[in-house]
Design a protein around this motif. Sequence first.
Motif, PDB file in Angstrom:
ATOM      1  N   PRO A  77     -28.680 -64.553  47.975  1.00  0.00           N
ATOM      2  CA  PRO A  77     -28.136 -64.252  47.562  1.00  0.00           C
ATOM      3  C   PRO A  77     -27.117 -63.099  47.472  1.00  0.00           C
ATOM      4  N   ILE A  78     -28.190 -61.837  47.912  1.00  0.00           N
ATOM      5  CA  ILE A  78     -27.501 -59.869  48.226  1.00  0.00           C
ATOM      6  C   ILE A  78     -25.817 -60.121  49.009  1.00  0.00           C
ATOM      7  N   VAL A 111     -30.904 -59.693  41.504  1.00  0.00           N
ATOM      8  CA  VAL A 111     -29.486 -59.568  42.636  1.00  0.00           C
ATOM      9  C   VAL A 111     -28.514 -57.740  42.674  1.00  0.00           C
ATOM     10  N   ARG A 112     -27.860 -58.065  41.297  1.00  0.00           N
ATOM     11  CA  ARG A 112     -27.116 -56.860  40.981  1.00  0.00           C
ATOM     12  C   ARG A 112     -27.517 -55.848  41.190  1.00  0.00           C
ATOM     13  N   LYS A 141     -23.746 -62.884  49.540  1.00  0.00           N
ATOM     14  CA  LYS A 141     -22.900 -63.586  48.463  1.00  0.00           C
ATOM     15  C   LYS A 141     -22.183 -62.838  47.340  1.00  0.00           C
ATOM     16  N   TYR A 142     -23.234 -61.765  47.065  1.00  0.00           N
ATOM     17  CA  TYR A 142     -22.400 -61.250  46.290  1.00  0.00           C
ATOM     18  C   TYR A 142     -22.149 -59.500  46.610  1.00  0.00           C
ATOM     19  N   LEU A 143     -22.455 -59.615  47.999  1.00  0.00           N
ATOM     20  CA  LEU A 143     -21.469 -57.738  48.501  1.00  0.00           C
ATOM     21  C   LEU A 143     -20.249 -58.986  48.900  1.00  0.00           C
ATOM     22  N   THR A 144     -20.257 -59.939  49.129  1.00  0.00           N
ATOM     23  CA  THR A 144     -18.995 -60.675  49.658  1.00  0.00           C
ATOM     24  C   THR A 144     -17.902 -60.978  48.865  1.00  0.00           C
ATOM     25  N   ASP A 145     -18.253 -61.763  47.689  1.00  0.00           N
ATOM     26  CA  ASP A 145     -17.658 -63.457  47.502  1.00  0.00           C
ATOM     27  C   ASP A 145     -17.282 -61.736  46.084  1.00  0.00           C
ATOM     28  N   GLY A 146     -18.809 -61.455  45.509  1.00  0.00           N
ATOM     29  CA  GLY A 146     -18.697 -60.770  44.006  1.00  0.00           C
ATOM     30  C   GLY A 146     -19.788 -62.050  42.823  1.00  0.00           C
ATOM     31  N   LYS A 147     -20.325 -62.870  43.653  1.00  0.00           N
ATOM     32  CA  LYS A 147     -21.133 -64.441  42.937  1.00  0.00           C
ATOM     33  C   LYS A 147     -22.625 -63.916  43.152  1.00  0.00           C
ATOM     34  N   LEU A 148     -22.767 -63.657  41.294  1.00  0.00           N
ATOM     35  CA  LEU A 148     -23.832 -64.148  41.264  1.00  0.00           C
ATOM     36  C   LEU A 148     -24.274 -65.263  41.633  1.00  0.00           C
TER      37      LEU A 148
END
Length: 89
Positions: free
Chosen positions: A6-7, A26-27, A9-16
């Motif tokens: 999850p981390i 995660v944010r 995906k959030y850092l690379t694509d901005g998906k939560l």
Amino acid sequence: MDWRNPIIKYLTDGKLPSDCLEAKKVRNRSFKYQMYQGELYRKSWDGPLLTCVSTEDVPKLLAEIHEGCCGSHIGARSLTIKITRAGYY
């Protein structure tokens, strides 16, 4: 499921994640981490970037640490410092 996904995906694509509570977690946690050359690292305040490992890799890494540079019988605090210097989180 790997705890890092999850981390990453959030850092690379901005998906939560779709779950609101999980997305908030995660944010809030993501500022402690950094992607570098496709790998996830945890930022440390007083040392180098720490390599984030999956739970499946932990037994192998523990064996490596106990046999290698941290093989002596030392206290928990000293062992933690040596593991951090070796670059693991």
